[in-house]
Design a protein around this motif. Structure first.
Motif, PDB file in Angstrom:
ATOM      1  N   LEU A  69       0.825  -1.223   0.000  1.00  0.00           N
ATOM      2  CA  LEU A  69       0.000   0.000   0.000  1.00  0.00           C
ATOM      3  C   LEU A  69       0.853   1.263   0.000  1.00  0.00           C
ATOM      4  O   LEU A  69       0.354   2.350  -0.295  1.00  0.00           O
ATOM      5  CB  LEU A  69      -0.924   0.007   1.221  1.00  0.00           C
ATOM      6  CG  LEU A  69      -2.081  -1.004   1.189  1.00  0.00           C
ATOM      7  CD1 LEU A  69      -2.779  -1.045   2.544  1.00  0.00           C
ATOM      8  CD2 LEU A  69      -3.080  -0.657   0.082  1.00  0.00           C
ATOM      9  N   SER A  97      -3.514  -4.209   6.011  1.00  0.00           N
ATOM     10  CA  SER A  97      -2.706  -2.988   5.982  1.00  0.00           C
ATOM     11  C   SER A  97      -1.404  -3.219   6.754  1.00  0.00           C
ATOM     12  O   SER A  97      -1.197  -4.274   7.339  1.00  0.00           O
ATOM     13  CB  SER A  97      -3.521  -1.842   6.593  1.00  0.00           C
ATOM     14  OG  SER A  97      -2.780  -0.648   6.607  1.00  0.00           O
ATOM     15  N   ALA A 104      -0.194   3.582   3.849  1.00  0.00           N
ATOM     16  CA  ALA A 104      -1.135   2.512   4.213  1.00  0.00           C
ATOM     17  C   ALA A 104      -2.232   3.073   5.108  1.00  0.00           C
ATOM     18  O   ALA A 104      -3.407   2.712   4.971  1.00  0.00           O
ATOM     19  CB  ALA A 104      -0.391   1.374   4.913  1.00  0.00           C
ATOM     20  N   GLN A 105      -1.857   3.981   6.010  1.00  0.00           N
ATOM     21  CA  GLN A 105      -2.871   4.582   6.873  1.00  0.00           C
ATOM     22  C   GLN A 105      -3.827   5.469   6.046  1.00  0.00           C
ATOM     23  O   GLN A 105      -5.012   5.566   6.340  1.00  0.00           O
ATOM     24  CB  GLN A 105      -2.201   5.358   8.021  1.00  0.00           C
ATOM     25  CG  GLN A 105      -1.914   4.480   9.245  1.00  0.00           C
ATOM     26  CD  GLN A 105      -0.832   3.407   9.044  1.00  0.00           C
ATOM     27  OE1 GLN A 105       0.347   3.670   9.202  1.00  0.00           O
ATOM     28  NE2 GLN A 105      -1.240   2.187   8.714  1.00  0.00           N
ATOM     29  N   GLU A 108      -6.260   3.111   4.574  1.00  0.00           N
ATOM     30  CA  GLU A 108      -7.252   2.715   5.586  1.00  0.00           C
ATOM     31  C   GLU A 108      -8.380   3.749   5.631  1.00  0.00           C
ATOM     32  O   GLU A 108      -9.565   3.386   5.700  1.00  0.00           O
ATOM     33  CB  GLU A 108      -6.592   2.637   6.974  1.00  0.00           C
ATOM     34  CG  GLU A 108      -5.570   1.517   7.109  1.00  0.00           C
ATOM     35  CD  GLU A 108      -4.790   1.592   8.417  1.00  0.00           C
ATOM     36  OE1 GLU A 108      -5.101   2.456   9.270  1.00  0.00           O
ATOM     37  OE2 GLU A 108      -3.859   0.787   8.596  1.00  0.00           O
ATOM     38  N   ILE A 120     -10.303  -3.396   9.518  1.00  0.00           N
ATOM     39  CA  ILE A 120      -8.920  -3.175   9.094  1.00  0.00           C
ATOM     40  C   ILE A 120      -7.972  -4.025   9.930  1.00  0.00           C
ATOM     41  O   ILE A 120      -8.064  -4.041  11.163  1.00  0.00           O
ATOM     42  CB  ILE A 120      -8.564  -1.679   9.165  1.00  0.00           C
ATOM     43  CG1 ILE A 120      -9.325  -0.958   8.052  1.00  0.00           C
ATOM     44  CG2 ILE A 120      -7.055  -1.452   9.019  1.00  0.00           C
ATOM     45  CD1 ILE A 120      -9.354   0.520   8.137  1.00  0.00           C
ATOM     46  N   ARG A 122      -4.237  -4.086  10.608  1.00  0.00           N
ATOM     47  CA  ARG A 122      -2.982  -3.329  10.430  1.00  0.00           C
ATOM     48  C   ARG A 122      -1.851  -4.171  11.040  1.00  0.00           C
ATOM     49  O   ARG A 122      -1.752  -4.270  12.257  1.00  0.00           O
ATOM     50  CB  ARG A 122      -3.088  -1.971  11.119  1.00  0.00           C
ATOM     51  CG  ARG A 122      -1.888  -1.088  10.890  1.00  0.00           C
ATOM     52  CD  ARG A 122      -1.931   0.129  11.767  1.00  0.00           C
ATOM     53  NE  ARG A 122      -2.938   1.101  11.358  1.00  0.00           N
ATOM     54  CZ  ARG A 122      -3.309   2.141  12.115  1.00  0.00           C
ATOM     55  NH1 ARG A 122      -2.772   2.317  13.322  1.00  0.00           N
ATOM     56  NH2 ARG A 122      -4.211   2.997  11.683  1.00  0.00           N
TER      57      ARG A 122
END
Ligand code: NAP
Length: 275
Positions: A69, A97, A104-105, A108, A120, A122
């Motif tokens: 990502l 993620s 990546a955040q 999200e 999600i 992570r």
């Protein structure tokens, strides 16, 4: 045998976590469609024309982006995909993620604002990076060169990630949850390689190298540009100590402890994954 109704599209369904999610869903008689370039119909992140056929009649998506990502353009691609998913009536997106990656955040947030129910996952570094793809060859060669030294990482087992994804896709109570998933122990890459050496009985040396030396070795392998970029990003930006802490995501999602790296090393050695 009861067949469940809801079709799940597992993107990356032949990869490290996707394969495990697919196995769990199929074992529980949930219909599954794999989303990958080699699936039928084929699904390719780089070809939007392939998305709609893959999304036909899909209720939920296990969404793994490839290669990462953090790659430039990934967030926009995930946004375009979530829009198509909504148009096609998808009801739940479960996003894989990564921790400590600004991009990546951002992805999200795209999923959280998609108008579709979301969960999600992570995750920290996968233990399976040592046995499936990335580091498997160097483990087998007996010498693991990496541009990393003292930093510690709470490696997470892909089986734990798949268990959380399966729970999210099949049980109530996981929608709107962001689970930060780590293993139960912080360990250095040198210690991880040491545990694999112990489990296999093989002599495996860990050799920290500079990023410049590592890049010089990478350039001899003619890797695609985005992989070299990604490796540099992971080892210089993400593995700078920002992720040196444990989280309780596995406990929160599954009500049990995450698997320890030593268990992974023993199990993988017993299964013969390392030559
Ligand atoms: N590895 C880690 O430690 C880690 C940690 C945290 C987060 N993540 C996240 O996990 C995701 C997956 O990473 P991974 O390294 O574990 O890979 P992986 O899931 O093992 O990736 C391989 C899968 O992706 C598919 N694939 C490859 N290129 C594709 C494309 N262009 N379009 C559609 N599918 C494609 C492959 O199937 P085909 O070859 O058939 O297309 C295969 O199913 C990434 O987004 C990464 O950010 C990884």
């Amino acid at each position: 045998m009861k067949i469940q109704n809801n079709l799940t599209l597992v993107i990356g369904g032949t990869g490290k976590t996707g394969r495990r999610v697919k196995q769990r869903l199929q074992a529980a008689n949930y219909p599954v469609r794999i989303g990958s370039r080699t699936a039928d119909p084929a699904f390719d992140w780089n070809d939007q024309e392939t998305w709609k056929p893959a999304l036909q009649n899909v209720d939920a998506v296990y969404l793994t982006y490839y290669p990462d990502l953090a790659i430039p353009g990934a967030v926009a691609t995930v946004r375009a995909f979530s829009e198509q998913a909504k148009e096609n009536g998808v009801n739940h997106l479960v996003l894989l993620s990564g921790r400590g990656e600004e991009e990546a955040q951002n992805a999200e947030q795209v999923i959280q604002q998609s108008g579709i129910d979301w969960t999600i996952l992570r995750c920290s570094w996968f233990s399976q990076n040592f046995s499936e793809n990335f580091l498997a060859d160097s483990i087998n060669s007996g010498e693991v060169f990496l541009p990393v030294d003292k930093v510690k990482e709470p490696f997470i087992d892909a089986d734990d990630i798949a268990d959380v994804a399966f729970a999210a896709l099949t049980e109530e109570g996981h929608k709107g949850q962001l689970y930060e998933l780590t293993g139960p122990r912080l360990i250095s890459f040198a210690d991880a390689v040491g545990e694999i050496a112990k489990a296999t009985g093989n002599k495996i040396q860990f050799i920290p190298v500079s990023m410049d030396d590592y890049n010089a070795a990478l350039s001899e392998q003619n890797l695609p540009e985005e992989f070299s970029w990604l490796i540099n990003y992971l080892f210089t930006t993400v593995l700078d100590g920002r992720n040196e802490y444990l989280t309780d995501g596995v406990q929160r999602a599954l009500g049990r402890e995450a698997k320890d790296f030593s268990f992974y090393a023993q199990e993988t050695a017993t299964n013969g994954a390392w030559g």
